[in-house]
Design a protein around this motif. Structure first.
Motif, PDB file in Angstrom:
ATOM      1  N   MET A  86       0.815  -1.189   0.000  1.00  0.00           N
ATOM      2  CA  MET A  86       0.000   0.000   0.000  1.00  0.00           C
ATOM      3  C   MET A  86       0.862   1.258   0.000  1.00  0.00           C
ATOM      4  O   MET A  86       0.492   2.231  -0.638  1.00  0.00           O
ATOM      5  CB  MET A  86      -0.940   0.006   1.210  1.00  0.00           C
ATOM      6  CG  MET A  86      -2.035  -1.023   1.083  1.00  0.00           C
ATOM      7  SD  MET A  86      -3.376  -1.006   2.317  1.00  0.00           S
ATOM      8  CE  MET A  86      -2.681  -0.347   3.759  1.00  0.00           C
ATOM      9  N   ILE A  87       1.989   1.218   0.693  1.00  0.00           N
ATOM     10  CA  ILE A  87       2.892   2.383   0.715  1.00  0.00           C
ATOM     11  C   ILE A  87       3.339   2.716  -0.709  1.00  0.00           C
ATOM     12  O   ILE A  87       3.349   3.870  -1.120  1.00  0.00           O
ATOM     13  CB  ILE A  87       4.115   2.115   1.616  1.00  0.00           C
ATOM     14  CG1 ILE A  87       3.709   2.068   3.089  1.00  0.00           C
ATOM     15  CG2 ILE A  87       5.218   3.124   1.395  1.00  0.00           C
ATOM     16  CD1 ILE A  87       3.635   3.388   3.785  1.00  0.00           C
ATOM     17  N   ARG A  88       3.707   1.720  -1.478  1.00  0.00           N
ATOM     18  CA  ARG A  88       4.163   1.960  -2.852  1.00  0.00           C
ATOM     19  C   ARG A  88       3.027   2.427  -3.748  1.00  0.00           C
ATOM     20  O   ARG A  88       3.208   3.309  -4.574  1.00  0.00           O
ATOM     21  CB  ARG A  88       4.768   0.679  -3.430  1.00  0.00           C
ATOM     22  CG  ARG A  88       6.194   0.469  -3.010  1.00  0.00           C
ATOM     23  CD  ARG A  88       6.784  -0.696  -3.729  1.00  0.00           C
ATOM     24  NE  ARG A  88       7.046  -1.696  -2.702  1.00  0.00           N
ATOM     25  CZ  ARG A  88       7.186  -2.977  -2.898  1.00  0.00           C
ATOM     26  NH1 ARG A  88       7.088  -3.481  -4.093  1.00  0.00           N
ATOM     27  NH2 ARG A  88       7.432  -3.787  -1.912  1.00  0.00           N
TER      28      ARG A  88
ATOM     29  N   ASN B 219       7.281   4.090  14.778  1.00  0.00           N
ATOM     30  CA  ASN B 219       7.294   2.762  15.372  1.00  0.00           C
ATOM     31  C   ASN B 219       6.889   1.668  14.378  1.00  0.00           C
ATOM     32  O   ASN B 219       6.626   0.538  14.771  1.00  0.00           O
ATOM     33  CB  ASN B 219       6.399   2.724  16.617  1.00  0.00           C
ATOM     34  CG  ASN B 219       4.961   3.118  16.338  1.00  0.00           C
ATOM     35  OD1 ASN B 219       4.697   3.929  15.461  1.00  0.00           O
ATOM     36  ND2 ASN B 219       4.043   2.566  17.103  1.00  0.00           N
ATOM     37  N   ALA B 220       6.874   2.008  13.090  1.00  0.00           N
ATOM     38  CA  ALA B 220       6.542   1.019  12.055  1.00  0.00           C
ATOM     39  C   ALA B 220       7.683   0.026  11.876  1.00  0.00           C
ATOM     40  O   ALA B 220       8.825   0.275  12.271  1.00  0.00           O
ATOM     41  CB  ALA B 220       6.266   1.732  10.727  1.00  0.00           C
ATOM     42  N   ASN B 221       7.366  -1.071  11.244  1.00  0.00           N
ATOM     43  CA  ASN B 221       8.352  -2.081  10.881  1.00  0.00           C
ATOM     44  C   ASN B 221       9.421  -1.443   9.995  1.00  0.00           C
ATOM     45  O   ASN B 221       9.118  -0.594   9.157  1.00  0.00           O
ATOM     46  CB  ASN B 221       7.604  -3.197  10.145  1.00  0.00           C
ATOM     47  CG  ASN B 221       8.479  -4.287   9.635  1.00  0.00           C
ATOM     48  OD1 ASN B 221       9.199  -4.088   8.663  1.00  0.00           O
ATOM     49  ND2 ASN B 221       8.422  -5.431  10.274  1.00  0.00           N
ATOM     50  N   GLU B 222      10.663  -1.852  10.166  1.00  0.00           N
ATOM     51  CA  GLU B 222      11.779  -1.276   9.384  1.00  0.00           C
ATOM     52  C   GLU B 222      11.559  -1.412   7.881  1.00  0.00           C
ATOM     53  O   GLU B 222      11.933  -0.515   7.120  1.00  0.00           O
ATOM     54  CB  GLU B 222      13.110  -1.919   9.787  1.00  0.00           C
ATOM     55  CG  GLU B 222      13.618  -1.466  11.135  1.00  0.00           C
ATOM     56  CD  GLU B 222      13.849   0.036  11.228  1.00  0.00           C
ATOM     57  OE1 GLU B 222      14.413   0.635  10.296  1.00  0.00           O
ATOM     58  OE2 GLU B 222      13.441   0.608  12.253  1.00  0.00           O
ATOM     59  N   ASN B 223      10.966  -2.501   7.433  1.00  0.00           N
ATOM     60  CA  ASN B 223      10.702  -2.678   5.998  1.00  0.00           C
ATOM     61  C   ASN B 223       9.745  -1.606   5.483  1.00  0.00           C
ATOM     62  O   ASN B 223       9.921  -1.085   4.377  1.00  0.00           O
ATOM     63  CB  ASN B 223      10.125  -4.062   5.715  1.00  0.00           C
ATOM     64  CG  ASN B 223      11.128  -5.153   5.971  1.00  0.00           C
ATOM     65  OD1 ASN B 223      12.325  -4.978   5.764  1.00  0.00           O
ATOM     66  ND2 ASN B 223      10.655  -6.292   6.445  1.00  0.00           N
ATOM     67  N   ILE B 224       8.740  -1.284   6.277  1.00  0.00           N
ATOM     68  CA  ILE B 224       7.783  -0.250   5.891  1.00  0.00           C
ATOM     69  C   ILE B 224       8.466   1.116   5.872  1.00  0.00           C
ATOM     70  O   ILE B 224       8.281   1.907   4.942  1.00  0.00           O
ATOM     71  CB  ILE B 224       6.572  -0.234   6.850  1.00  0.00           C
ATOM     72  CG1 ILE B 224       5.813  -1.564   6.802  1.00  0.00           C
ATOM     73  CG2 ILE B 224       5.658   0.945   6.561  1.00  0.00           C
ATOM     74  CD1 ILE B 224       5.278  -1.929   5.435  1.00  0.00           C
ATOM     75  N   LYS B 225       9.260   1.400   6.893  1.00  0.00           N
ATOM     76  CA  LYS B 225       9.960   2.683   6.929  1.00  0.00           C
ATOM     77  C   LYS B 225      10.890   2.838   5.733  1.00  0.00           C
ATOM     78  O   LYS B 225      11.024   3.939   5.191  1.00  0.00           O
ATOM     79  CB  LYS B 225      10.732   2.837   8.240  1.00  0.00           C
ATOM     80  CG  LYS B 225       9.804   3.015   9.431  1.00  0.00           C
ATOM     81  CD  LYS B 225      10.513   3.531  10.655  1.00  0.00           C
ATOM     82  CE  LYS B 225      11.179   2.469  11.437  1.00  0.00           C
ATOM     83  NZ  LYS B 225      11.694   2.953  12.743  1.00  0.00           N
TER      84      LYS B 225
ATOM     85  N   ILE C 251       8.579   9.449   3.702  1.00  0.00           N
ATOM     86  CA  ILE C 251       9.024  10.097   4.935  1.00  0.00           C
ATOM     87  C   ILE C 251       8.652   9.227   6.129  1.00  0.00           C
ATOM     88  O   ILE C 251       7.708   8.446   6.070  1.00  0.00           O
ATOM     89  CB  ILE C 251       8.442  11.518   5.126  1.00  0.00           C
ATOM     90  CG1 ILE C 251       6.931  11.492   5.311  1.00  0.00           C
ATOM     91  CG2 ILE C 251       8.860  12.446   4.019  1.00  0.00           C
ATOM     92  CD1 ILE C 251       6.359  12.818   5.809  1.00  0.00           C
ATOM     93  N   VAL C 252       9.414   9.388   7.202  1.00  0.00           N
ATOM     94  CA  VAL C 252       9.134   8.716   8.467  1.00  0.00           C
ATOM     95  C   VAL C 252       8.950   9.816   9.503  1.00  0.00           C
ATOM     96  O   VAL C 252       9.782  10.711   9.630  1.00  0.00           O
ATOM     97  CB  VAL C 252      10.290   7.773   8.874  1.00  0.00           C
ATOM     98  CG1 VAL C 252      10.008   7.123  10.216  1.00  0.00           C
ATOM     99  CG2 VAL C 252      10.531   6.722   7.800  1.00  0.00           C
ATOM    100  N   VAL C 253       7.838   9.754  10.206  1.00  0.00           N
ATOM    101  CA  VAL C 253       7.523  10.747  11.232  1.00  0.00           C
ATOM    102  C   VAL C 253       7.642  10.100  12.610  1.00  0.00           C
ATOM    103  O   VAL C 253       7.917   8.912  12.718  1.00  0.00           O
ATOM    104  CB  VAL C 253       6.109  11.335  11.006  1.00  0.00           C
ATOM    105  CG1 VAL C 253       6.052  12.109   9.697  1.00  0.00           C
ATOM    106  CG2 VAL C 253       5.043  10.256  11.034  1.00  0.00           C
TER     107      VAL C 253
END
Length: 51
Positions: free
Chosen positions: A1-3, A13-19, A24-26
């Motif tokens: 979904m991110i892509r 606090n998301a999974n590293e793969n998602i980040k 951007i990471v907030v």
């Protein structure tokens, strides 16, 4: 979904793969991450248009 979203925002606090996939990471959800995303993305675009 991110892509597929076209622009991805990941919480701190998301999974590293998602980040890694996100644009951007907030901050995490306990430290104002949602508000940061609004400020950094939505409001930044609004004010950029007014310049």
């Amino acid at each position: 979904m991110i892509r597929e979203a076209g622009f991805g925002v990941a919480m701190g606090n998301a999974n590293e793969n998602i980040k890694n996939l996100a644009d951007i990471v907030v901050a995490d959800n306990d430290h104002g991450g949602c508000a940061q995303a609004i400020d950094d993305v939505l409001l930044a675009e609004k004010y950029k248009d007014n310049e």
